[in-house]
Design a protein around this motif. Structure first.
Motif, PDB file in Angstrom:
ATOM      1  N   LEU A   1      10.374   1.818   4.381  1.00  0.00           N
ATOM      2  CA  LEU A   1      10.878   2.181   3.047  1.00  0.00           C
ATOM      3  C   LEU A   1      10.063   1.522   1.946  1.00  0.00           C
ATOM      4  N   CYS A   2      10.177   2.102   0.765  1.00  0.00           N
ATOM      5  CA  CYS A   2       9.395   1.621  -0.370  1.00  0.00           C
ATOM      6  C   CYS A   2       9.848   0.215  -0.784  1.00  0.00           C
ATOM      7  N   GLU A   3       8.854  -0.655  -1.010  1.00  0.00           N
ATOM      8  CA  GLU A   3       9.143  -2.046  -1.382  1.00  0.00           C
ATOM      9  C   GLU A   3       8.823  -2.303  -2.858  1.00  0.00           C
ATOM     10  N   CYS A   4       8.633  -1.245  -3.640  1.00  0.00           N
ATOM     11  CA  CYS A   4       8.300  -1.469  -5.046  1.00  0.00           C
ATOM     12  C   CYS A   4       9.477  -2.131  -5.762  1.00  0.00           C
ATOM     13  N   GLU A   5       9.194  -2.691  -6.913  1.00  0.00           N
ATOM     14  CA  GLU A   5      10.191  -3.490  -7.627  1.00  0.00           C
ATOM     15  C   GLU A   5      11.466  -2.692  -7.900  1.00  0.00           C
ATOM     16  N   GLU A   6      11.291  -1.443  -8.304  1.00  0.00           N
ATOM     17  CA  GLU A   6      12.446  -0.629  -8.686  1.00  0.00           C
ATOM     18  C   GLU A   6      13.256  -0.225  -7.442  1.00  0.00           C
ATOM     19  N   CYS A   7      12.565   0.192  -6.360  1.00  0.00           N
ATOM     20  CA  CYS A   7      13.272   0.596  -5.134  1.00  0.00           C
ATOM     21  C   CYS A   7      14.019  -0.586  -4.522  1.00  0.00           C
ATOM     22  N   ALA A   8      13.418  -1.770  -4.630  1.00  0.00           N
ATOM     23  CA  ALA A   8      14.020  -2.945  -3.996  1.00  0.00           C
ATOM     24  C   ALA A   8      15.369  -3.303  -4.623  1.00  0.00           C
TER      25      ALA A   8
ATOM     26  N   LYS B   1       0.828  -1.210   0.000  1.00  0.00           N
ATOM     27  CA  LYS B   1       0.000   0.000   0.000  1.00  0.00           C
ATOM     28  C   LYS B   1       0.862   1.260   0.000  1.00  0.00           C
ATOM     29  N   ARG B   2       0.400   2.263  -0.734  1.00  0.00           N
ATOM     30  CA  ARG B   2       1.046   3.577  -0.681  1.00  0.00           C
ATOM     31  C   ARG B   2       0.160   4.479   0.175  1.00  0.00           C
ATOM     32  N   GLU B   3       0.555   4.652   1.441  1.00  0.00           N
ATOM     33  CA  GLU B   3      -0.227   5.480   2.374  1.00  0.00           C
ATOM     34  C   GLU B   3       0.706   5.996   3.461  1.00  0.00           C
TER      35      GLU B   3
ATOM     36  N   LEU C   1       9.237   8.238   0.722  1.00  0.00           N
ATOM     37  CA  LEU C   1       8.726   8.331  -0.640  1.00  0.00           C
ATOM     38  C   LEU C   1       9.316   7.199  -1.477  1.00  0.00           C
ATOM     39  N   CYS C   2       8.844   7.093  -2.700  1.00  0.00           N
ATOM     40  CA  CYS C   2       9.330   6.078  -3.632  1.00  0.00           C
ATOM     41  C   CYS C   2      10.542   6.680  -4.355  1.00  0.00           C
ATOM     42  N   TYR C   3      11.725   6.446  -3.770  1.00  0.00           N
ATOM     43  CA  TYR C   3      12.906   7.199  -4.206  1.00  0.00           C
ATOM     44  C   TYR C   3      13.456   6.778  -5.569  1.00  0.00           C
ATOM     45  N   SER C   4      12.901   5.718  -6.158  1.00  0.00           N
ATOM     46  CA  SER C   4      13.342   5.375  -7.514  1.00  0.00           C
ATOM     47  C   SER C   4      12.525   6.141  -8.558  1.00  0.00           C
ATOM     48  N   ASN C   5      11.466   6.802  -8.120  1.00  0.00           N
ATOM     49  CA  ASN C   5      10.594   7.560  -9.022  1.00  0.00           C
ATOM     50  C   ASN C   5      11.266   8.899  -9.370  1.00  0.00           C
TER      51      ASN C   5
END
Ligand SMILES: [Zn+2]
Length: 646
Positions: free
Chosen positions: A307-314, A255-257, A268-272
């Motif tokens: 921290l962000c767990e999205c594919e790119e950040c990971a 979730k992004r919240e 934040l999503c630091y890979s963005n």
């Protein structure tokens, strides 16, 4: 007797201020012999006055050091107080007053000892000194009024400090906690707005600049503010956010919240790339519009495992992502011709050193080591072999408690960065409340500062309550003097402080508070170790007996001479009066007697709330209430809706 203070750099307002301060104190000290003390900006006029001792205040850039340096050379024919910058002249003036017997025992004029002198020969002094560390300061925490903050700023150069860190873009939360009396239902809440806080921040900045003190600002909060989400405190927010804002928040557990509802603690999503752009623009805009800020702190969200767990950040280590943003910020500042120094933080996940990235322009940056999870029962340990750093596992870290573990991270980081640095530590941020006598925490401060050089750190910024003065301000006194001069001896400083504060009975007071400190446990108060603890229970029982005995002792039988020592006696009497309830509460909590602990803790909180205004500058009721709730473990006994803060 005539004393003339002259300063030649007419345009320099810090020298003018230093001269006016010297005049004020010298007049008071020599009032008994009718000395005339004047300030002039014309050397000839001063020299012409027959029989006049002239002291010139000068900036002497020749000193071969970056650290603050002052030189006091005053003899029968007069002389000078010089410094390698204006701030050092002011610190030199206060040191001169110290050599003459003045003692600045806490923030506020009523905690100053200004002796009455008749022998003018004591004006002849010779002393040259270079500060042991470059960064010597405090950071605003807790809850305070504008007067508390201004009194503290006034005290800083008197104790040799050179820096004040005003936390956040606007220090709203610290003032709001006081003016709204968030933890004291006996006081009528006052209106307090973000505009008020911005105005107070400007007033503090003005007072710092008048003294040529260094200003550090911000820290946490960029993550929210850079994408338009207000982040001025650690409170939950029900603000409606746009889809675009949501897409920029860290994705945790799918979730992004807001992390546990709190923007300040949300990464934040630091890979963005949009996040990197918004974040870096936000910092550069702030630096451009705040030219008075010498050091700008750029930190990520507070808290850990968020921290962000999205594919790119990971794919990247968090510290590498952080350094990529810092490098973009540096490029943008350089492009705009801004020389603001950026402070980066070793804290939580960022304790792990970078894997792939490197700061491209190291001179822009200052490393700040913040061992927030450390123990305060002992000082930094240097000799032992440092343990290896555990492998980083995203959102599953535990923070190091042991000091050796903390230092292992610092040493690993130092292999990647050997620029300017300081420690940001928390002796007076939470742990001090657990030291009921304040002698122990003062000694830890002393011993820690002594070791900074060996840790390759060039100073100490204290994250702290400004109202940390119960039973006295020895901790900040020792901190300032030790940072200025690493050779200052702890026992001598303590003796000097107690003699000035308590007069004839000082040795009894010191013996009592030393023993009370020995029975105290900073770490227990600060949530470390099991809550049921027979050793703490026994020690608090003994502390209770000790305080009862001391409250009946000879020290309180007589009223001391002079307003200063009467003030310190009143503070100590008040301290004895409420600390017995805290001793009971801690002892009962540690013994597992929950019903009794609830009753004693309630009595303790009620007493300090009812009396807060009488001793307002010395005890931060908001903060001790909050820490004892959220850390020590009294929350389950409290009916009030106190803000939660980790
Ligand atoms: Zn991400």
């Amino acid at each position: 007797m005539n004393i003339s203070l002259i300063y030649m750099e007419n345009e320099n307002r810090t020298l003018a201020y230093a001269a006016s301060e010297a005049r004020e104190y010298l007049r008071r000290m020599f009032a008994g012999i009718g000395a005339s003390v004047s300030v002039k900006t014309d050397r000839q006029a001063a020299a012409d006055a027959a029989g006049c001792l002239t002291i010139s205040l000068e900036i002497d850039a020749a000193a071969d050091t970056r650290n603050d340096h002052f030189d006091i050379q005053i003899g029968p024919k007069g002389g000078r107080i010089a410094g390698n910058n204006a701030r050092s002249v002011l610190i030199g003036v206060y040191h001169y007053l110290y050599l003459l017997g003045c003692r600045f025992l806490g923030p506020g004029k009523d905690l100053e000892l200004v002796p009455e002198l008749t022998d003018t020969e004591c004006l002849y002094q010779s002393c040259s000194h270079t500060a042991s560390y470059y960064h010597r300061g405090v950071c605003i925490e807790g809850s305070e009024s504008l007067e508390n903050a201004l009194d503290f700023i006034d005290w800083l150069p008197k104790m040799g400090y050179n820096t004040c860190f005003i936390q956040f873009q606007i220090p709203y939360t610290f003032f709001a906690r006081w003016y709204r009396h968030e933890a004291n239902p006996y006081l009528e809440p006052e209106e307090f707005t973000a505009q008020d806080a911005a105005r107070y921040s400007d007033i503090m900045t003005e007072e710092l600049k008048k003294r040529d003190l260094l200003l550090q600002m911000v820290g946490h909060g960029w993550t929210g503010e850079s994408i338009g989400i207000p982040s001025m405190d650690w409170k939950t927010s029900d603000i409606q956010i746009t889809d675009r804002q949501r897409s920029m928040l860290a994705q945790v557990n799918g979730k992004r919240e807001f992390f546990r509802g709190i923007p300040m603690n949300t990464n934040l999503c630091y890979s963005n790339p949009d996040v990197v752009e918004a974040f870096s623009e936000s910092v550069v805009r702030y630096a451009a519009s705040h030219p008075g800020v010498d050091y700008l702190h750029v930190w990520l969200a507070d808290e850990c495992n968020n921290l962000c767990e999205c594919e790119e950040c990971a794919k990247s280590a968090p510290t590498d992502q952080y350094i990529r943003i810092l490098n973009v910020i540096d490029e943008k500042l350089t492009a705009r011709g801004l020389d603001t120094r950026i402070v980066f933080l070793l804290y939580q996940e960022l304790l792990w050193p970078p894997v792939e990235e490197k700061l491209k322009n190291p001179n822009r940056f200052v490393l700040m080591f913040a061992p927030i999870s450390r123990s305060f029962n002992s000082a930094y340990q240097l000799d032992e072999e440092l343990p290896p750093i555990p492998a980083y596992e995203r959102n599953h870290i535990t923070l190091p408690v042991n000091l050796g573990q903390n230092l292992a991270y610092l040493r690993a980081w130092q292999e990647h960065f050997d620029g300017d640095s300081f420690v940001y530590d928390y002796h007076l941020g939470r742990a001090h409340f657990g030291d009921l006598g304040y002698v122990h925490i003062s000694r830890i401060i002393n011993d820690d500062i002594a070791r900074l050089g060996k840790m390759k750190l060039n100073g100490h910024i204290s994250c702290q309550e400004f109202r940390a003065g119960m039973p006295n301000f020895l901790p900040n006194y020792v901190m300032g003097r030790k940072l200025l001069d690493i050779d200052s001896d702890f026992d001598e400083m303590t003796r000097e402080y107690y003699q000035a504060a308590y007069g004839a009975g000082w040795e009894n007071v010191l013996a009592y508070l030393t023993e009370l400190s020995r029975l105290s446990d900073c770490d227990y108060f600060n949530k470390k170790g099991p809550r049921t603890n027979p050793d703490v229970a026994e020690r608090m029982r003994r502390a209770r007996r000790l305080t009862d005995e001391f409250a009946q002792s000879a020290y309180f039988a007589e009223k001391p001479e002079g307003a200063l020592q009467i003030r310190f006696q009143e503070m100590l009497r008040y301290h004895c009066g409420y600390v017995v309830y805290l001793e009971d509460a801690l002892g009962e909590l540690a013994a597992g007697k929950t019903a009794e602990a609830k009753e004693s803790w309630t009595r303790f909180i009620d007493t300090i709330r009812k009396n807060e205004l009488k001793f307002q500058p010395y005890l931060d009721v908001y903060r001790i209430h909050e820490v004892s709730l959220n850390f020590t473990g009294f929350r389950k006994y409290c009916g009030c809706a106190a803000p939660q803060r980790m």
